[in-house]
Structure formats: C-alpha cells, structure tokens
Design an enzyme around this catalytic site. Structure first.
Site, PDB file in Angstrom:
ATOM      1  N   ALA A 114      51.411 -27.804   2.776  1.00 60.06           N
ATOM      2  CA  ALA A 114      51.515 -28.977   1.616  1.00 60.06           C
ATOM      3  C   ALA A 114      50.330 -29.952   1.515  1.00 60.06           C
ATOM      4  O   ALA A 114      49.123 -29.201   1.505  1.00 60.06           O
ATOM      5  CB  ALA A 114      52.688 -29.891   1.985  1.00 60.06           C
ATOM      6  N   SER A 115      50.422 -30.816   1.330  1.00 60.20           N
ATOM      7  CA  SER A 115      49.114 -31.673   0.801  1.00 60.20           C
ATOM      8  C   SER A 115      48.176 -31.621   2.299  1.00 60.20           C
ATOM      9  O   SER A 115      47.098 -32.239   1.862  1.00 60.20           O
ATOM     10  CB  SER A 115      49.655 -32.917   0.258  1.00 60.20           C
ATOM     11  OG  SER A 115      50.388 -32.866  -0.989  1.00 60.20           O
TER      12      SER A 115
END
Length: 625
Positions: A329-330
């Site tokens: 993810a981020s």
C-alpha cells in the site's frame, strides 16, 4: 565219502593288510589333526584381533547418552527456552505379571488417554521386555502424588525424571523461537542424508520451527556414550566406562522479550504482525505474529484436539511477520518517490494537480484518490506527507513497471531477506516477464498505476518491508535481518558476524534527504497522515501510513466497512523510524482487515516506540545520541 576242505589262514597276509589299513588311517587322522591345528592357529593367532573384535561387539555395547540442549536468552539475558525436568510413568514389562490388567488399573488410578495406552502397547512390541517403556509422560503434581502413594501395588512400574524443553513466555515468542518436537520419519531421513543419525540415537526431540530449527546443530550438542557389557539376551551385565556428552551451546538473541510483550498486548484481538529492527546492524528487536499459540503443546506431542484448534481460519501456525504476504500500500510511496527523483521524472519542485482521480492518457477509467475532492496542487513532499494517490498513479505510469520492478528488487522486494529462520516467503515484485511466466498474459498500463500505490500484484512480508525501510534510513546501507546476537563458547561469547551488503548507490545523495524529510513531516506536520497517532511523543520520529484494499471496489461504489465482510476489509500498514536524525529503531506494523493505517496501525507503532524510548534501555539509547 568226500572230505571237507579246510581253509588255511594266511596270518602273515592279514597282518600286512591290517598294518597297511592302520597306516592309512593314521595318515588320515594325522592330516585331519594338522588341518585342525592349522585352523586353530589361523583363528587364534592370525585372526585373533578380528574375532576378538567381533566377540567384543557381541559382548560390549556402546549406549549413546543424549546431550543437554543449549539454552536461549534474549538480548538482556532473560531466559526464553530452558530444559525443565518432567516426570514420566514408565513400565518394565518383564517385571509385570499381567501387563494388560496393570495398564488398565493405572489408567483408572491416574488417568491417561486411550491414545497413550495404544502408543505404549505399540512401543512394547518393538522393545525388549526388560527395557523401560513410557506409559504416561509429563505427569502433573496430582498424578505424581497419587502414584507415589500406590507405587507398592505396581512392581515394575516407576517414575522416571527426564529433561524436556520448556518455553516460560509461551505464546509471546512462538513464531521467532519455534519449538522442538519428537523426531519423526522425515527428520530421520534428513539426519541420515546429512550423516547425523548417530548423533541423534539417544535424542528424542529436534527443532521444528524458528530459531530452534535454524540453529539445531548449535543447540543440540555432542552425544556421549556409555560402554556396557551385555549377555546373550542383550541385558546389561555391567558398565565399563562413560564418555560424557557435550551440552549444546547457549545462544543469545537480539530480541527484547518485553518489547515482544508490548507487541502482543497491542495486537490483542487483531490478526497481524509487528517487526522492530535495529537499523545499525539488522538485529531484530521484536518479531511478533498474532494470533499465536503455546509452543509447549508440541514439546510433549500435541493432541489431535489441540492441533485441530490451531487449524482455524485465523491461521495461528503462520508466522505473519515473515510469511504473511500483504500489499505494501502507501508505505511504499517514499521509495516510489525516491525512484522518481533518481529517474529524473520529478524533482523536489515538480508539482501536479490532483482533482481526486487519475486517468491514463486515452482512457476514460478513473483511478480514485483516497480523498474524493483531491489534494489540489502537490509536490513530492506533500504527496508523501498526505499520501496523495494521484501523484503516484501518474509517476508509476511514466516510470513503467519494469523500471519500478528493477529498482524495488534492489531494496529486497520479491526475494527472501535471509533472516535466520526457515519460515519465510519471498513475496511478489511483479514485472512484465513475471506476469507472462505466471499467467501467460501481457502486462497492462492500468496495472502499473496500481503498483504505484503498492497494490495490484505487488505483495511483501513485514520483514521485507522492515529491511527495505532500514536501507532507506541508512541511505543505502543494507544489513540482512538476524535474530542471533551471539552464542556461548566456553567462558566467552562469540558474536554474530554482521554482513553488510553492497550499498545502494544513488545519482544524488540529496534524494535520500528529500524522501526522509517527507516521512518526517508525515508525523510532525499537522496535515501528515500519522500526525494524530504520534502527537505529544517525547521522541522525534518519521514514518508512512498505508491502507491496502483486500477486494476491488467498483468505480462508482463507495467503500463502507460496515457493509463489507470483516475479512474483506482494508489492511492497515505503517512503517516508521526514530529518532529522525539518528535512527535507532525501524518499526513495521501490518494488520489484517483492521481499517486505516493512520488510525489503526500507527497507534500500535506509537506504543512500541513509547516503550522503547521510555524504558531504561531506550533511555540509554536516547541519551547516547
């Protein structure tokens, strides 16, 4: 009238015949005696040593003596794995008149399972009747006292004390330490292949997982032997000599058991993992996977009922810290930004406008930002600080998947880290070639945009993520993660040899500073995605949040956790380090189906860091800055 003829005997001829026969008989007897004496000479003189050895092999036996297993300590000398005396109920069949009735009576008296009973009779068929055979292992205090009072009623049955592995912290360290268990056929085959079967003839247990398995040869020690004389039935007549076994080496780990307990407490009721790493040398300070289980269950042979519980949907047997594969993810945006700077596609002054979505040129499909109305004008600092998806959609599209894959592989993604436990997955770092080989399909540009925010086919393990962030905070210096700190050799401790990989080289060292500064403002700036979780902390940290989709949400649909099955909700991720100007620890949190990284994972990282910098150890680290 006829007269009978009288035969006249020739005594001289008869005497000569007898003499010849006697002579030939004497020659034959003489030859036979000579042959006998020659054979006796051959056996007793020429082959004396050979037959004496064979005789001794039949008469003298070497009985192996198992060594005591080495102990395991944490970095502060706290005992994590020890050898605890246990008491077994054992039977010598030849001393028992009616074995079946005796076993039934004992079962009624102290209570043991039919499985124990069946195992005893099975073992009895394989052993000689004068050998002691365990009937019930690891007696509790009640059973021990009950039998002791009634022992006079059971000749041939006795209590025997033996050492068994014991883990005092139970489920706190299971996935890192592993456990020992009974040697099975697979273990025997492997030992035979390695030529170690003789070393394990007196040993009943072997490392099955974790550190116990990886450092088995160090912990096991060297087998001893007792030379005994036996009769023709194999019964020991007398003991001749003893060579004592050499105990296994004690080992000290980099783990801090109190930090493990903090991680366990923080993850209560959640599925996920916590990894805490020392960026100065790659030592693992905490490696916790939840849910966990008590490794002592396996030491004595786990029951089918208990093992069935461990087969639950929550998969407690999986080490999520090294085997759990999660979309990063981020949390990967700082490294994506670093690649963007290195490629020259962006600078620290480059800006884009984020309307809340991104469209690939020529396509009508919208890749949504987490903020529906967008972030407006953003640069690399703000895109990391506020976790702007649109910035990285655009950057990934322009970079292309193969350039991303090559760069990220340099940080260890898609490969095992080499941590000193066997249970590790490599994760997936996708590329065009990877997809073609795996699925026989081409790579699409839309998949690249998803990779830009750590989604699509990209998966990583928490230990991989910790290693990559360590390389980032060290500005390219990379240490393989390890659990071993040192091991005892006599009175000295032999330290672990730290292996430093070739550093990651950038075109401009300034690029490291830009990315690390952006991670700092993610925590320190009020608009940062992790600011709320670390507000008021007495230490200065940096980090990056991440929220990974588990299932795809339709373009016109809105994510609503309340309406989604619990196991299809977003994963929460966080990577961080502290202090910012001289990192002492790297923390990675991965939570399954827990929600947002800033609201769920970052607070757990805060608990870990609070303990570390609030404890006496943490204070010493902070003061030494």
């Amino acid at each position: 009238m006829s007269r009978k003829r009288v035969a006249i005997r020739d005594h001289s001829a008869e005497a000569n015949l007898f003499a010849r026969r006697a002579f030939f008989s004497f020659i034959i007897v003489t030859i036979a005696v000579l042959i006998l004496f020659i054979n006796l000479y051959h056996l007793q003189v020429e082959q004396h040593e050979l037959y004496q050895t064979k005789s001794n092999l039949n008469r003298i036996k070497l009985q192996p003596i198992a060594p005591n297993r080495g102990l395991i300590y944490d970095r502060h000398g706290r005992l994590l794995a020890t050898n605890k005396p246990i008491f077994n109920l054992e039977v010598i069949p030849e001393k028992v008149k009616n074995i079946e009735d005796t076993v039934d009576e004992l079962q009624t008296l102290i209570g043991f399972s039919d499985e124990d009973k069946a195992s005893f009779f099975k073992e009895m068929k394989r052993q000689r009747r004068f050998k002691s055979i365990p009937l019930k292992t690891n007696l509790d205090e009640t059973a021990l006292a009950t039998f002791s009072v009634n022992q006079h009623r059971f000749p041939g049955v006795s209590i025997e004390a033996r050492l068994k592995r014991y883990y005092p912290y139970k489920g706190v360290l299971t996935h890192a330490l592993g456990y020992v268990g009974k040697i099975n056929k697979r273990d025997l085959m492997k030992l035979t292949e390695e030529g170690l079967e003789e070393q394990y003839k007196a040993t009943r247990d072997i490392g099955k997982n974790g550190v116990e398995r990886y450092y088995e040869k160090v912990l096991h020690g060297k087998v001893g032997a007792e030379e005994v004389e036996v009769n023709n039935r194999g019964r020991v007549v007398r003991r001749l000599s003893t060579t004592p076994p050499v105990p296994g080496k004690d080992i000290y780990l980099t783990l801090d058991v109190e930090l493990q307990q903090i991680a366990q407490k923080a993850l209560k009721g959640l599925r996920g993992a916590v990894v805490v790493m020392d960026p100065k040398d790659g030592g693992i300070l905490a490696l916790y996977s939840n849910p966990s289980y008590d490794p002592n269950l396996f030491v004595h042979g786990i029951s089918s009922r208990d093992y069935k519980k461990l087969q639950s949907i929550d998969r407690p047997l999986i080490n999520r810290a090294t085997q759990g594969r999660y979309p990063p993810a981020s949390t990967i945006k700082p490294l994506m930004g670093l690649l963007g700077l290195e490629s020259g596609l962006v600078t620290e002054k480059t800006t884009i406008f984020d309307p809340g979505f991104y469209q690939i040129p020529g396509s009508t499909h919208k890749y949504r930002d987490w903020k529906p109305w967008g972030h407006g004008k953003v640069d690399i600092y703000r895109s990391i600080e506020e976790s702007c998806d649109t910035y990285f959609y655009d950057l990934a599209y322009r970079l292309g998947i193969d350039r991303i894959s090559e760069f990220m592989t340099g940080f260890g993604f898609g490969e095992k880290t080499g941590i000193d436990i066997k249970e590790e997955n490599s994760g997936i770092m996708p590329s065009k070639g990877w997809k073609r080989a795996r699925f026989g399909k081409p790579w699409y540009p839309g998949e690249t945009t998803s990779v830009g925010i750590g989604q699509s086919y990209w998966t990583t393990t928490p230990i991989q993520l910790a290693t990559a962030i360590t390389a980032l905070v060290n500005r390219g210096v990379y240490y393989p993660p390890h659990l071993l700190r040192n091991f005892q050799v006599g009175e000295q401790k032999q330290p672990y040899v730290i292996e430093e990989k070739p550093p990651i080289q950038l075109k401009k060292n300034r690029h490291w500073d830009i990315i690390l500064s952006a991670m700092h403002t993610t925590v320190s700036k009020q608009t940062g995605s992790a600011h709320k979780a670390f507000k008021g902390a007495v230490y200065d940290s940096a980090g990056k949040t991440g929220t990974a989709q588990v299932v795809t949400i339709g373009q016109d649909e809105k994510y609503d956790a309340e309406k989604i099955d619990e196991r299809k909700r977003d994963n929460a991720m966080y990577v961080g380090f502290a202090p910012y100007d001289d990192p002492r620890i790297v923390v990675v949190i991965a939570l399954e189906n827990a929600g947002g990284g800033g609201s769920q994972a970052a607070p757990i990282a805060r608990q870990v860091m609070d303990y570390y910098f609030g404890s006496s150890v943490g204070v010493r680290h902070a003061l030494s800055r």
